[in-house]
Design an enzyme around this catalytic site. Structure first.
Site, mmCIF file in Angstrom:
data_model
loop_
_atom_site.group_PDB
_atom_site.id
_atom_site.type_symbol
_atom_site.label_atom_id
_atom_site.label_comp_id
_atom_site.label_asym_id
_atom_site.label_seq_id
_atom_site.Cartn_x
_atom_site.Cartn_y
_atom_site.Cartn_z
ATOM 1 N N ALA A 270 4.234 -4.602 -1.767
ATOM 2 C CA ALA A 270 3.352 -5.766 -1.807
ATOM 3 C C ALA A 270 2.797 -5.967 -3.206
ATOM 4 C CB ALA A 270 2.213 -5.607 -0.803
ATOM 5 N N TYR A 271 2.347 -4.895 -3.830
ATOM 6 C CA TYR A 271 1.823 -4.967 -5.197
ATOM 7 C C TYR A 271 2.910 -5.438 -6.152
ATOM 8 C CZ TYR A 271 -0.589 -3.439 -9.464
ATOM 9 O OH TYR A 271 -1.195 -3.392 -10.701
ATOM 10 N N SER A 272 4.105 -4.886 -6.029
ATOM 11 C CA SER A 272 5.216 -5.285 -6.889
ATOM 12 C C SER A 272 5.554 -6.756 -6.702
ATOM 13 C CB SER A 272 6.452 -4.424 -6.596
ATOM 14 O OG SER A 272 6.215 -3.062 -6.886
#
Length: 235
Positions: free
Chosen positions: A141-143
């Site tokens: 999700a962060y990526s």
């Protein structure tokens, strides 16, 4: 300056204040912010959830009223989210990471850009990540959000290229901040191992880069990703 009560955001705010900027701080929690230790007096400290479009619009109007004009927007607010395989990623956590890390950048830019275009000048700096370039395992999700920030910045920059408003982003490798508390020791070690310099990024190094991008000397660069990778970046 979003996500400015501590860590990277506060470090950038301190550097901009040293450069003569009048700084407005946005964050969801100022309980750890100490004006005496910060070393500067903000024009405003506003409690703002950047994932809430209406809250952002209201806060930006209040900021303009207090400061008179806004020349620089630094979108730094972000969360890491859980460290887990993509197929096990909790949907509510995914939504929250995207809402803050990507949608928040959109909401803040959407609020600030008309003001900057009207004045014919502006500098937007979005804090992305090397994870947005590489895609890092177990933080999908962060990526994905940071990859979206990079693509959004490039799109926005092209749209604003003739308006005197420049939009760039930075892609830091892992830095020593409170976000490390959200990560497993194995994830931290793996991230450090990717950095050829063999150390983590320091907040003053990020602040120095942002200060130049946000300043008047950066006049012919827009839509660019400035790496702070310790040699990790390959493109």
């Amino acid at each position: 300056m979003t996500g400015a009560a501590r860590g990277i955001g506060l470090g950038i705010a301190q550097r901009l204040a040293e450069e003569g900027c009048r700084v407005i701080l946005w964050d969801v929690d100022f309980s750890q912010f100490d004006r005496r230790k910060a070393g500067f007096e903000p024009v405003l400290t506003q409690v703002v959830d950047v994932s809430d479009r209406l809250a952002v619009e209201k806060a930006f109007s209040e900021a303009v009223e207090a400061a008179g004009s806004i020349e620089i927007l630094v979108n730094n607010a972000g969360i890491n989210g859980p460290v887990v395989a993509a197929w096990e990623y909790p949907p509510d956590a995914w939504d929250r990471v995207i809402a803050i890390n990507l949608n928040g950048v959109f909401h803040c830019c959407r609020a600030a850009v008309p003001h900057m275009r009207q004045r014919g000048y502006g500098r937007i700096v979005n804090v992305a990540s090397m994870a947005g370039k590489d895609g890092v395992q177990y933080i999908s999700a962060y990526s994905a959000a940071k990859g979206g920030v990079i693509a959004f910045t490039k799109s926005l920059a092209k749209e604003l290229a003739a308006d005197g408003v420049l939009a760039n982003c930075i892609a830091p490798a892992m830095a020593e901040t409170d976000l490390l508390r959200e990560m497993t020791p194995e994830h931290i070690a793996a991230s450090k191992a990717k950095i050829p310099m063999g150390r983590f990024l320091q907040i003053p190094e990020i602040a120095a880069m942002v200060a130049w991008i946000a300043g008047p000397e950066c006049s012919f660069t827009t839509g660019f990703v400035f790496d702070l990778s310790g040699g990790r970046a390959t493109y």
